[in-house]
Design an enzyme around this catalytic site. Structure first.
Site, PDB file in Angstrom:
ATOM      1  N   ILE A  63       0.890  -1.155   0.000  1.00 47.68           N
ATOM      2  CA  ILE A  63       0.000   0.000   0.000  1.00 47.68           C
ATOM      3  C   ILE A  63       0.934   1.212   0.000  1.00 47.68           C
ATOM      4  CG2 ILE A  63      -0.237  -0.193   2.544  1.00 47.68           C
ATOM      5  CD1 ILE A  63      -2.951   1.132   2.381  1.00 47.68           C
ATOM      6  N   SER A  64       0.697   2.155  -0.898  1.00 46.81           N
ATOM      7  CA  SER A  64       1.631   3.283  -1.065  1.00 46.81           C
ATOM      8  C   SER A  64       1.679   4.150   0.193  1.00 46.81           C
ATOM      9  CB  SER A  64       1.214   4.150  -2.246  1.00 46.81           C
ATOM     10  OG  SER A  64       1.094   3.382  -3.419  1.00 46.81           O
ATOM     11  N   GLN A  65       2.789   4.876   0.322  1.00 51.87           N
ATOM     12  CA  GLN A  65       2.966   5.866   1.396  1.00 51.87           C
ATOM     13  C   GLN A  65       1.836   6.908   1.292  1.00 51.87           C
ATOM     14  OE1 GLN A  65       6.458   8.128   0.560  1.00 51.87           O
ATOM     15  NE2 GLN A  65       6.523   9.129   2.556  1.00 51.87           N
TER      16      GLN A  65
END
Ligand code: SAH
Length: 214
Positions: A63-65
């Site tokens: 899951i992206s930053q």
């Protein structure tokens, strides 16, 4: 973590990671305050849901930053009526953020169990304007084309031609591309011509070919 602790951590995330780094679009900030990131994290990562980093979601993906999700959402300059395609559903978090900015969107994922997991999270949270499909984003997604906005959350070395072909006139593509570390690229289509802007250096998982049934 109790619910109110998540809420406090989420507000701190928006202020310290996103507002502090210059994201100003009020609709994007509002969406980042609304979407519960912990709901998109796998169980053992939930305590870290509002930390300033990507987190593993299984299948070698992340899951992206939060800041990167906010930055891409802002760079997309989306309007409510736009037709929008996301490539790389992953946890489903980025598409949930976009769903607060647009009436309807399509997100595609090449790893079938991840697509199924995202669909389950959407139905449990009541997100009903996101269409999740299993497909290889190298080819874009022809059934919904052309798109006013395309967002890609995995990085190819070169921008796949199908993506700029499926971009509508006046359309905008936001994509991390190149070799490590990649650059965030924005491509605008104006009068049939492609105009490219380069933004910050980023690190994304690679855009891979083909479908994976898990
Ligand atoms: N937007 C996601 C980030 C996921 S990481 C989120 O908010 O959680 C990138 C995702 O892109 C991974 O799940 C990976 O499987 C997917 N992906 C990689 N190559 C792809 C391709 N060719 N087509 C569709 N999805 C792809």
């Amino acid at each position: 973590m109790p619910h109110d602790e998540f809420a406090i951590a989420q507000e701190a995330m928006v202020e310290d990671q996103i507002v502090a780094r210059g994201i100003r679009n009020p609709d994007v900030l509002d969406a980042m305050r609304k979407v519960p990131r912990h709901a998109f994290c796998v169980a053992e990562q939930k305590p870290y849901a509002y930390e300033d980093r990507p987190l593993p979601i299984g299948h070698g993906q992340t899951i992206s930053q939060p800041y990167i999700v906010a930055l891409m959402s802002e760079l997309l300059q989306v309007q409510r009526h736009h037709s929008v395609l996301e490539i790389g559903t992953g946890s489903g978090y980025q598409a949930a953020v976009l769903s607060h900015l647009v009436s309807h969107l399509i997100t595609i994922e090449r790893i079938s169990p991840l697509a199924r997991r995202a669909m389950e999270i959407y139905s449990s949270l009541g997100y009903d304007s996101i269409d999740v499909e299993v497909a290889d984003g190298y080819d874009g997604y022809a059934p919904g084309a052309p798109y006013d906005r395309i967002l890609v959350t995995a990085a190819p070395e070169k921008i796949p031609p199908a993506l700029t072909e499926q971009l509508a006139e006046g359309g905008r593509l936001v994509i991390p591309a190149g070799t490590y570390p990649q650059r965030m690229i924005v491509v605008n289509k104006r009068a049939g011509r492609l105009i490219t802007e380069k933004h910050i250096s980023v690190v994304f998982v690679p855009l891979r070919r083909g479908i994976d049934q898990g």
